[in-house]
Design an enzyme around this catalytic site. Structure first.
Site, PDB file in Angstrom:
ATOM      1  N   ASP A 118      -4.374  33.392   1.235  1.00 19.71           N
ATOM      2  CA  ASP A 118      -3.195  34.116   0.738  1.00 19.71           C
ATOM      3  C   ASP A 118      -2.115  33.093   0.358  1.00 19.71           C
ATOM      4  OD1 ASP A 118      -2.222  37.362   1.489  1.00 19.71           O
ATOM      5  OD2 ASP A 118      -0.703  35.942   0.779  1.00 19.71           O
TER       6      ASP A 118
ATOM      7  N   TYR B 162      -1.380  46.517 -15.173  1.00 19.05           N
ATOM      8  CA  TYR B 162      -1.996  46.760 -13.863  1.00 19.05           C
ATOM      9  C   TYR B 162      -3.296  47.562 -14.038  1.00 19.05           C
ATOM     10  CZ  TYR B 162      -2.389  48.100  -8.939  1.00 19.05           C
ATOM     11  OH  TYR B 162      -2.837  48.290  -7.650  1.00 19.05           O
TER      12      TYR B 162
ATOM     13  N   ASP C 238      -3.700  30.259  -3.904  1.00 18.51           N
ATOM     14  CA  ASP C 238      -3.362  31.131  -5.027  1.00 18.51           C
ATOM     15  C   ASP C 238      -4.680  31.446  -5.734  1.00 18.51           C
ATOM     16  OD1 ASP C 238      -2.699  32.265  -7.433  1.00 18.51           O
ATOM     17  OD2 ASP C 238      -1.274  30.705  -8.037  1.00 18.51           O
TER      18      ASP C 238
ATOM     19  N   LYS D 275      -7.158  46.418 -13.096  1.00 19.69           N
ATOM     20  CA  LYS D 275      -7.969  47.109 -12.094  1.00 19.69           C
ATOM     21  C   LYS D 275      -9.225  47.716 -12.705  1.00 19.69           C
ATOM     22  CE  LYS D 275      -5.466  46.098  -8.550  1.00 19.69           C
ATOM     23  NZ  LYS D 275      -6.022  45.250  -7.490  1.00 19.69           N
TER      24      LYS D 275
HETATM   25  P1  NDP Z   1       0.513  43.596  -0.227  1.00 19.59           P
HETATM   26  O1  NDP Z   1       1.535  43.100  -1.184  1.00 19.59           O
HETATM   27  O2  NDP Z   1       0.944  44.257   1.030  1.00 19.59           O
HETATM   28  O3  NDP Z   1      -0.498  42.417   0.160  1.00 19.59           O
HETATM   29  C1  NDP Z   1      -1.095  41.620  -0.837  1.00 19.59           C
HETATM   30  C2  NDP Z   1      -1.117  40.191  -0.374  1.00 19.59           C
HETATM   31  O4  NDP Z   1      -1.723  39.394  -1.436  1.00 19.59           O
HETATM   32  C3  NDP Z   1       0.307  39.626  -0.164  1.00 19.59           C
HETATM   33  O5  NDP Z   1       0.352  38.789   0.952  1.00 19.59           O
HETATM   34  C4  NDP Z   1       0.523  38.881  -1.459  1.00 19.59           C
HETATM   35  O6  NDP Z   1       1.540  37.906  -1.415  1.00 19.59           O
HETATM   36  C5  NDP Z   1      -0.849  38.280  -1.664  1.00 19.59           C
HETATM   37  N1  NDP Z   1      -1.012  37.709  -2.995  1.00 19.59           N
HETATM   38  C6  NDP Z   1      -0.365  38.056  -4.140  1.00 19.59           C
HETATM   39  N2  NDP Z   1      -0.711  37.243  -5.140  1.00 19.59           N
HETATM   40  C7  NDP Z   1      -1.591  36.350  -4.630  1.00 19.59           C
HETATM   41  C8  NDP Z   1      -2.276  35.253  -5.174  1.00 19.59           C
HETATM   42  N3  NDP Z   1      -2.123  34.880  -6.455  1.00 19.59           N
HETATM   43  N4  NDP Z   1      -3.122  34.567  -4.374  1.00 19.59           N
HETATM   44  C9  NDP Z   1      -3.275  34.902  -3.073  1.00 19.59           C
HETATM   45  N5  NDP Z   1      -2.612  35.914  -2.496  1.00 19.59           N
HETATM   46  C10 NDP Z   1      -1.785  36.643  -3.268  1.00 19.59           C
HETATM   47  O7  NDP Z   1      -0.401  44.621  -1.097  1.00 19.59           O
HETATM   48  P2  NDP Z   1      -1.496  45.673  -0.580  1.00 19.59           P
HETATM   49  O8  NDP Z   1      -2.133  45.161   0.630  1.00 19.59           O
HETATM   50  O9  NDP Z   1      -0.898  47.006  -0.608  1.00 19.59           O
HETATM   51  O10 NDP Z   1      -2.517  45.610  -1.799  1.00 19.59           O
HETATM   52  C11 NDP Z   1      -3.771  44.949  -1.676  1.00 19.59           C
HETATM   53  C12 NDP Z   1      -4.619  45.295  -2.890  1.00 19.59           C
HETATM   54  O11 NDP Z   1      -4.767  46.711  -2.965  1.00 19.59           O
HETATM   55  C13 NDP Z   1      -3.982  44.862  -4.208  1.00 19.59           C
HETATM   56  O12 NDP Z   1      -4.988  44.322  -5.038  1.00 19.59           O
HETATM   57  C14 NDP Z   1      -3.444  46.155  -4.789  1.00 19.59           C
HETATM   58  O13 NDP Z   1      -3.432  46.135  -6.209  1.00 19.59           O
HETATM   59  C15 NDP Z   1      -4.439  47.165  -4.251  1.00 19.59           C
HETATM   60  N6  NDP Z   1      -3.914  48.520  -4.169  1.00 19.59           N
HETATM   61  C16 NDP Z   1      -2.856  48.813  -3.339  1.00 19.59           C
HETATM   62  C17 NDP Z   1      -2.385  50.108  -3.250  1.00 19.59           C
HETATM   63  C18 NDP Z   1      -1.248  50.488  -2.368  1.00 19.59           C
HETATM   64  O14 NDP Z   1      -0.798  51.665  -2.467  1.00 19.59           O
HETATM   65  N7  NDP Z   1      -0.749  49.622  -1.493  1.00 19.59           N
HETATM   66  C19 NDP Z   1      -2.997  51.197  -4.058  1.00 19.59           C
HETATM   67  C20 NDP Z   1      -4.083  50.779  -4.885  1.00 19.59           C
HETATM   68  C21 NDP Z   1      -4.531  49.491  -4.924  1.00 19.59           C
HETATM   69  P3  NDP Z   1       2.983  38.289  -2.113  1.00 19.59           P
HETATM   70  O15 NDP Z   1       3.527  39.414  -1.302  1.00 19.59           O
HETATM   71  O16 NDP Z   1       3.765  37.028  -2.024  1.00 19.59           O
HETATM   72  O17 NDP Z   1       2.695  38.727  -3.532  1.00 19.59           O
END
Ligand code: NDP
Length: 257
Positions: A36, A155, A62, A159
């Protein structure tokens, strides 16, 4: 335990859905590498994994950067000698905007993290999985892939792209006993919603959202997604590949009287 002696990489595992999956897998006997961009949160999640008696790593990565991804996978192989499971949960959610107003660099960023990031992580782990003739890839896409919300074209495209990759990789990798499946979460309460929810109004927002738009009358939790991820990452799903599962409390079914 369903994942005893397995090794999983979970991108985006520092928080939200990825963290929920990491903790569930640790309960099932799995060693976990969190990959992460958020190192402080990754270390907190790792501490919980270690407390459960499992091994783990927290790796700054990243997913949109191929060198970062290669170094991350090298560290996992050096420590554990294999990768059985890859969960691609890292993702970003831009603010809704008309297609005419979405800046080109925002399009590039969303596609780089949400789509290219999945490609790079799969590309880096697949040779190791092929060598062992075993692997479980679980992608976290979104209900938006098949039921777009409008005004999130970048987005939605990212997806839906993950879904396309799932089908293609599933076909290519099936002869190696590597399965590739995707979860389409509905609305899940995490910090992902930070640029949509008014600060301090989270409880009201999510309660109202769930009642109005989700057949089961509530938004989901990371644990709701973790159950489906466990199925797809374990040998319960040994003959399941190229599939997607909606985990959305009834979404994307349309709900109206
Ligand atoms: P969060 O933002 O809570 O967690 C995502 C994590 O991924 C964060 O720690 C974020 O860091 C990290 N991240 C972002 N960009 C990168 C990168 N380039 N490399 C490594 N890590 C990265 O999101 P969710 O857990 O809610 O979402 C997880 C997945 O589920 C995502 O792919 C999202 O699109 C998908 N999703 C979520 C939904 C929801 O309602 N929550 C619904 C549908 C799909 P930072 O915060 O700094 O960006």
């Amino acid at each position: 335990m369903l994942l005893k002696d397995r090794v999983a990489i979970i991108t985006g595992g520092a928080r939200g859905i990825g963290r929920g999956i990491a903790l569930k897998f640790a309960d099932e006997g799995c060693s976990i590498a969190i990959a992460d961009v958020r190192m402080a949160e990754s270390k907190k999640t790792l501490a919980k994994i270690l407390k459960k008696g499992r091994e783990g790593l927290a790796i700054q990565c990243d997913v949109a950067d191929s060198l970062n991804v290669h170094n991350m996978v090298d560290k996992v192989i050096s420590k554990f000698g294999k990768v059985d499971i890859l969960v691609n949960s890292a993702g970003i959610g831009p603010s809704p905007n008309s297609i005419a107003d979405i800046p080109e660099d925002e399009w590039d960023k969303v596609l780089a993290v949400n789509l290219k990031g999945v490609f790079l992580c799969c590309k880096a782990v697949v040779p190791h999985m092929k060598e062992k003739r075993y692997g479980k890839i679980v992608n976290i896409s979104s209900g938006a892939a098949i039921s777009p919300p409008a005004s999130l074209v970048h987005y939605t495209a990212s997806k839906a792209g993950v879904l396309g990759m799932t089908y293609d990789m599933a076909l290519e990798l099936a002869p190696f006993s590597i399965t590739v499946n995707t979860i389409l979460p509905g609305p899940i309460r995490t910090e992902f919603w930070g640029n949509v929810v008014p600060p301090g109004k989270e409880d009201e927002f999510f309660t109202d959202f769930g009642k109005r738009l989700v057949p089961m009358q509530r938004v989901g939790t990371p644990e709701d997604i973790a159950g489906a991820a466990l199925f797809l990452a374990s040998d319960l799903s040994v003959f399941v590949t190229g599939e997607y599962i909606n985990v959305g409390g009834g979404q994307p079914l349309h709900y109206q009287f």
